[in-house]
Design an enzyme around this catalytic site. Structure first.
Site, short mmCIF file in Angstrom:
data_model
loop_
_atom_site.label_atom_id
_atom_site.label_comp_id
_atom_site.label_asym_id
_atom_site.label_seq_id
_atom_site.Cartn_x
_atom_site.Cartn_y
_atom_site.Cartn_z
N ARG A 151 0.82 -1.22 0.00
CA ARG A 151 0.00 0.00 0.00
C ARG A 151 0.85 1.27 0.00
NH1 ARG A 151 -5.16 2.02 1.68
NH2 ARG A 151 -5.01 3.79 3.11
N MET A 166 -6.83 8.63 -0.64
CA MET A 166 -6.89 7.18 -0.75
C MET A 166 -7.65 6.67 0.47
SD MET A 166 -3.85 4.37 -1.31
CE MET A 166 -2.90 4.76 0.16
N SER A 167 -8.69 5.89 0.25
CA SER A 167 -9.55 5.44 1.34
C SER A 167 -8.79 4.61 2.36
CB SER A 167 -10.72 4.62 0.80
OG SER A 167 -11.55 5.39 -0.04
N GLN A 168 -9.28 4.61 3.59
CA GLN A 168 -8.69 3.79 4.63
C GLN A 168 -8.81 2.31 4.26
OE1 GLN A 168 -11.31 3.39 8.26
NE2 GLN A 168 -12.26 5.18 7.35
#
Length: 218
Positions: A41, A67-69
Site C-alpha cells: 500500500r 486514498m480510502s482507509q
C-alpha cells in the site's frame, strides 16, 4: 499472488493492518484479506507518507483527493463478491491502490479517473508492480465506459448525491455495484444488485468520501 518486485520493509505493518483493521472489524473474505496482506500500500502514496500507509485512515494523494482507509477498501471489495472471472468497472482510480487490489481478485479492471495527473501516476505505479489487467481511462466516471459495458461489477470511489443512472444501466444481469451515496456527512455505502429489470438496493454503512464530479471538460 505474484511477487511485486518492490522492496518490502512493511510486512509487519501490513500484517497488523489486516489483523486489527480488517479481521478485527469484521472482514471475512479470505481472498480480500490475502491480497491486502501482500499488496504494498505504501507505494501508492508519496514517500513522506509511507510511515502512515498502513494506519486506519485516509491519506492525501494530491488534487484534493484521498486514498480510502484500508477497511473501506476491504469492505467494498468484499461486498462485490468477486470469484475471479468478473469484469469490473472502477470509477475513481485515484492512487491506483484499489485497482491493484481488484486486479488480484478478478480477471480485468476498467478504471476511470478524471484528473490526468493522478491517472498517469497510478498507471506508472501499476506498471511498476507488474499489473497488466487494469485498463486506465481519463474521463467523467459518471458516464461509465459504454464501449466495454455491461460490467459484472461496478465500484465507485467517490460519493454521488444519487446513483448515476448511466452507471446502473451498464451493470450486467446478476451484477453488483457498490458506491457511496449522499452529500457531506450524510453518506452511506450502497449495494445494488441487478435482477433482470429490477435493481435491488441495500444501505450498508455510513462513510465519508470526496464528491463524485465530472472530468475537467465535462
Amino acid at each position: 499472488m505474484a511477487q511485486t518486485g518492490v522492496s518490502d520493509n512493511f510486512l509487519i505493518a501490513r500484517r497488523n493492518m489486516v489483523r486489527e483493521g480488517l479481521v478485527g472489524r469484521g472482514i471475512r473474505d479470505k481472498r480480500v484479506l490475502e491480497v491486502m496482506a501482500q499488496m504494498p500500500r505504501h507505494v501508492f502514496v508519496d514517500e513522506a507518507l509511507w510511515p502512515e500507509a498502513y494506519g486506519e485512515h485516509a491519506l492525501p494523494i494530491g488534487h484534493g483527493q484521498t486514498m480510502s482507509q484500508p477497511y473501506i477498501v476491504a469492505r467494498m471489495c468484499e461486498l462485490l463478491k468477486l470469484s475471479g472471472p468478473e469484469r469490473v468497472l472502477e470509477v475513481g482510480l485515484g492512487s491506483g491502490y484499489n485497482a491493484a487490489v481488484l486486479s488480484k481478485l478478478t480477471r480485468s479492471v476498467f478504471a476511470i479517473e478524471r484528473i490526468p495527473e493522478l491517472a498517469e501516476r497510478a498507471r506508472r505505479r501499476l506498471e511498476s508492480l507488474g499489473i497488466k489487467n487494469v485498463i486506465v481511462r481519463i474521463g467523467d466516471g459518471r458516464a461509465g465506459w459504454k464501449s466495454f459495458a455491461p460490467f459484472d461489477r461496478i465500484v465507485v470511489s467517490a460519493a454521488a448525491p444519487e446513483i448515476p443512472s448511466r452507471l446502473s444501466e451498464q451493470l450486467a444481469d446478476l451484477g453488483r455495484m457498490v458506491l457511496p451515496v449522499g452529500v457531506q456527512e450524510e453518506q452511506c455505502v450502497v449495494l445494488l444488485e441487478r435482477r433482470g429489470d429490477k435493481v435491488l438496493r441495500k444501505e450498508v454503512e455510513r462513510v465519508r468520501f470526496v464528491p463524485l464530479v465530472g472530468g475537467r471538460n465535462a
